[in-house]
Design an enzyme around this catalytic site. Structure first.
Site, PDB file in Angstrom:
ATOM      1  N   ASP A  10       0.781  -1.105   0.099  1.00 31.63           N
ATOM      2  CA  ASP A  10      -0.081   0.003   0.011  1.00 31.63           C
ATOM      3  C   ASP A  10       0.896   1.168   0.161  1.00 31.63           C
ATOM      4  O   ASP A  10       1.988   1.119   0.318  1.00 31.63           O
ATOM      5  CB  ASP A  10      -0.976  -0.065   1.243  1.00 31.63           C
ATOM      6  CG  ASP A  10      -2.073   0.982   1.273  1.00 31.63           C
ATOM      7  OD1 ASP A  10      -2.365   1.568  -0.021  1.00 31.63           O
ATOM      8  OD2 ASP A  10      -3.069   1.014   2.030  1.00 31.63           O
ATOM      9  N   SER A  11       0.410   2.433  -0.389  1.00 35.02           N
ATOM     10  CA  SER A  11       0.882   3.539  -0.232  1.00 35.02           C
ATOM     11  C   SER A  11       0.942   4.223   1.316  1.00 35.02           C
ATOM     12  O   SER A  11       2.048   4.806   1.688  1.00 35.02           O
ATOM     13  CB  SER A  11       0.466   4.735  -0.836  1.00 35.02           C
ATOM     14  OG  SER A  11      -1.053   4.973  -0.497  1.00 35.02           O
ATOM     15  N   TYR A  42      -1.159   8.080  -3.099  1.00 36.43           N
ATOM     16  CA  TYR A  42      -0.859   7.793  -4.213  1.00 36.43           C
ATOM     17  C   TYR A  42      -1.929   8.396  -5.191  1.00 36.43           C
ATOM     18  O   TYR A  42      -1.701   8.238  -6.680  1.00 36.43           O
ATOM     19  CB  TYR A  42      -1.190   5.999  -4.581  1.00 36.43           C
ATOM     20  CG  TYR A  42      -0.004   5.388  -4.552  1.00 36.43           C
ATOM     21  CD1 TYR A  42       1.255   5.960  -4.113  1.00 36.43           C
ATOM     22  CD2 TYR A  42       0.008   4.005  -4.573  1.00 36.43           C
ATOM     23  CE1 TYR A  42       2.591   5.277  -4.226  1.00 36.43           C
ATOM     24  CE2 TYR A  42       1.287   3.146  -4.603  1.00 36.43           C
ATOM     25  CZ  TYR A  42       2.504   4.013  -4.551  1.00 36.43           C
ATOM     26  OH  TYR A  42       3.498   3.303  -4.299  1.00 36.43           O
ATOM     27  N   GLY A  43      -3.188   8.763  -4.732  1.00 40.28           N
ATOM     28  CA  GLY A  43      -4.212   9.264  -5.522  1.00 40.28           C
ATOM     29  C   GLY A  43      -3.587  10.573  -6.210  1.00 40.28           C
ATOM     30  O   GLY A  43      -4.266  11.241  -7.130  1.00 40.28           O
ATOM     31  N   CYS A  74      -4.450  -1.305  -2.162  1.00 45.41           N
ATOM     32  CA  CYS A  74      -4.898   0.111  -2.284  1.00 45.41           C
ATOM     33  C   CYS A  74      -5.842   0.016  -3.631  1.00 45.41           C
ATOM     34  O   CYS A  74      -5.673  -0.406  -4.573  1.00 45.41           O
ATOM     35  CB  CYS A  74      -3.408   0.864  -2.547  1.00 45.41           C
ATOM     36  SG  CYS A  74      -3.582   2.550  -3.225  1.00 45.41           S
ATOM     37  N   ASN A  75      -6.978   0.673  -3.324  1.00 47.24           N
ATOM     38  CA  ASN A  75      -7.839   0.862  -4.475  1.00 47.24           C
ATOM     39  C   ASN A  75      -7.280   1.565  -5.628  1.00 47.24           C
ATOM     40  O   ASN A  75      -7.533   1.318  -6.753  1.00 47.24           O
ATOM     41  CB  ASN A  75      -9.113   1.623  -4.004  1.00 47.24           C
ATOM     42  CG  ASN A  75     -10.041   0.661  -2.891  1.00 47.24           C
ATOM     43  OD1 ASN A  75      -9.613   0.617  -1.651  1.00 47.24           O
ATOM     44  ND2 ASN A  75     -10.958   0.167  -3.264  1.00 47.24           N
ATOM     45  N   THR A  76      -6.659   2.783  -5.363  1.00 47.41           N
ATOM     46  CA  THR A  76      -6.035   3.580  -6.392  1.00 47.41           C
ATOM     47  C   THR A  76      -5.054   2.853  -7.394  1.00 47.41           C
ATOM     48  O   THR A  76      -5.188   2.672  -8.453  1.00 47.41           O
ATOM     49  CB  THR A  76      -5.589   4.909  -5.908  1.00 47.41           C
ATOM     50  OG1 THR A  76      -6.405   5.593  -5.078  1.00 47.41           O
ATOM     51  CG2 THR A  76      -4.856   5.698  -6.907  1.00 47.41           C
ATOM     52  N   GLU A 151      -4.398   7.382   8.987  1.00 43.74           N
ATOM     53  CA  GLU A 151      -3.093   7.443   9.111  1.00 43.74           C
ATOM     54  C   GLU A 151      -2.686   7.973  10.720  1.00 43.74           C
ATOM     55  O   GLU A 151      -1.942   7.277  11.330  1.00 43.74           O
ATOM     56  CB  GLU A 151      -2.429   8.030   8.083  1.00 43.74           C
ATOM     57  CG  GLU A 151      -2.501   7.432   6.708  1.00 43.74           C
ATOM     58  CD  GLU A 151      -1.271   6.535   6.569  1.00 43.74           C
ATOM     59  OE1 GLU A 151      -0.187   6.653   7.184  1.00 43.74           O
ATOM     60  OE2 GLU A 151      -1.460   5.798   5.513  1.00 43.74           O
ATOM     61  N   CYS A 182     -12.032   2.607   0.422  1.00 47.80           N
ATOM     62  CA  CYS A 182     -10.505   2.675   0.271  1.00 47.80           C
ATOM     63  C   CYS A 182     -10.358   1.842   1.638  1.00 47.80           C
ATOM     64  O   CYS A 182     -10.973   2.002   2.832  1.00 47.80           O
ATOM     65  CB  CYS A 182     -10.049   4.309   0.810  1.00 47.80           C
ATOM     66  SG  CYS A 182      -8.595   4.577   1.230  1.00 47.80           S
ATOM     67  N   THR A 183      -8.999   1.008   1.650  1.00 46.71           N
ATOM     68  CA  THR A 183      -8.513   0.370   2.502  1.00 46.71           C
ATOM     69  C   THR A 183      -8.299   0.940   4.011  1.00 46.71           C
ATOM     70  O   THR A 183      -8.252   0.444   5.105  1.00 46.71           O
ATOM     71  CB  THR A 183      -7.395  -0.468   2.403  1.00 46.71           C
ATOM     72  OG1 THR A 183      -6.434   0.312   1.680  1.00 46.71           O
ATOM     73  CG2 THR A 183      -7.719  -1.599   1.117  1.00 46.71           C
ATOM     74  N   HIS A 184      -8.138   2.272   4.054  1.00 44.96           N
ATOM     75  CA  HIS A 184      -7.990   3.057   5.159  1.00 44.96           C
ATOM     76  C   HIS A 184      -9.236   3.341   6.153  1.00 44.96           C
ATOM     77  O   HIS A 184      -8.970   3.318   7.206  1.00 44.96           O
ATOM     78  CB  HIS A 184      -7.592   4.543   4.824  1.00 44.96           C
ATOM     79  CG  HIS A 184      -6.030   4.759   4.538  1.00 44.96           C
ATOM     80  ND1 HIS A 184      -5.236   4.374   3.233  1.00 44.96           N
ATOM     81  CD2 HIS A 184      -4.834   5.126   5.341  1.00 44.96           C
ATOM     82  CE1 HIS A 184      -4.278   4.567   3.386  1.00 44.96           C
ATOM     83  NE2 HIS A 184      -3.812   5.163   4.420  1.00 44.96           N
TER      84      HIS A 184
END
Length: 265
Positions: A10-11, A42-43, A74-76, A151, A182-184
């Site tokens: 992931d980012s 990353y977006g 990461c979806n993006t 985060e 989004c995984t966040h």
């Protein structure tokens, strides 16, 4: 007993939400968690730059560790890099897409999609909605604020519910199911429930991903409780508030955070 190890990429630290689902389903599977915090989020990257960074980082760990499977958490990144990555890496690669289909099946009022602006604008997302949410009202909400909140939460910073309410206000009263796209965002599940109310069902992709990983690894692992898993974590540059972040990783069983810079990018 041989080890089965997966790579989660992931980012940032959002993939931790997916890791928890995989660990719960497959507690004997070891994991290397790698996040490219140097380029977070990353977006905001150009697609070609994102592809180069993901390919470089993922290939490093696949080539230096005995990795059985990769999860792009990461979806993006998943909507941009999966096909390119699969051309260069032969082991299974699992991506993340918004859980539009199960959300639509459960909704009688309307579906909310909470995602990053990049995911909301991606044609792939719109195709999912057209295909699986036909005839349903879908409210799309693109935000990076929740990514930062998640985060910070893992670094020990309390979530500002007032700020969260302002972000989620377009969904209140208009949806009965919300997709955490989004995984966040599953890291903020409790706070999102407080804002939207527990009458709104929250759906994410973690369970589906863990089931897919289980299916793809069924010929590789031995479901034996004596096979103790190990968890390592790497990032591309020194993380902010490293000690607080380390505490969150340690609570999940991870080793000390190690720095692995990207090369040739």
């Amino acid at each position: 007993m041989s080890e089965t190890r997966i790579l989660m990429f992931d980012s940032g630290v959002g993939g931790i939400s997916v890791f928890k689902d995989i660990k719960a389903r497959l507690p004997w599977v070891s994991c290397t968690y790698a996040f490219d915090n140097e380029a977070y989020p990353y977006g905001e990257l150009e697609p070609n730059q994102l592809i180069r960074r993901v390919e470089s980082y993922v290939k490093h760990f696949v080539e230096t560790q005995d990795i059985a499977l990769v999860v792009i958490a990461c979806n993006t990144a998943s909507t941009i890099v999966l096909s390119k990555l699969r051309e260069k890496i032969t082991i299974p690669i699992v991506g993340v897409v918004p859980a539009i289909k199960p959300a639509s099946q459960r909704s009688s009022q309307g579906v909310g999609l909470i995602a990053t602006p990049a995911t909301v604008t991606r044609e792939y997302t719109h195709e999912l909605i057209r295909h699986f949410a036909y005839g349903k009202d879908v409210v799309m909400l693109g935000t990076t604020k929740l990514v930062d909140m998640a985060e910070q939460k893992l670094r020990g910073v309390p979530v500002d519910l007032e700020s969260l309410e302002k972000v989620l206000r377009p969904l209140k009263g208009s949806v009965d199911v919300a997709v955490l796209g989004c995984t966040h965002f599953p890291l903020l599940r409790d706070e999102i429930y407080q804002v939207l109310g527990e009458g709104v069902v929250l759906i994410d992709s973690g369970d589906a991903i863990s089931r897919r990983v289980e299916f793809l690894l069924q010929d590789r692992f031995l479901s034996d409780s004596r096979n103790k898993a190990s968890y390592d974590v790497y990032c591309s540059t020194e993380p902010h508030h490293k000690s607080a972040l380390q505490l969150s990783f340690t609570e999940l069983g991870f080793s000390e955070i190690k720095i692995q810079p990207l090369k040739d990018v």
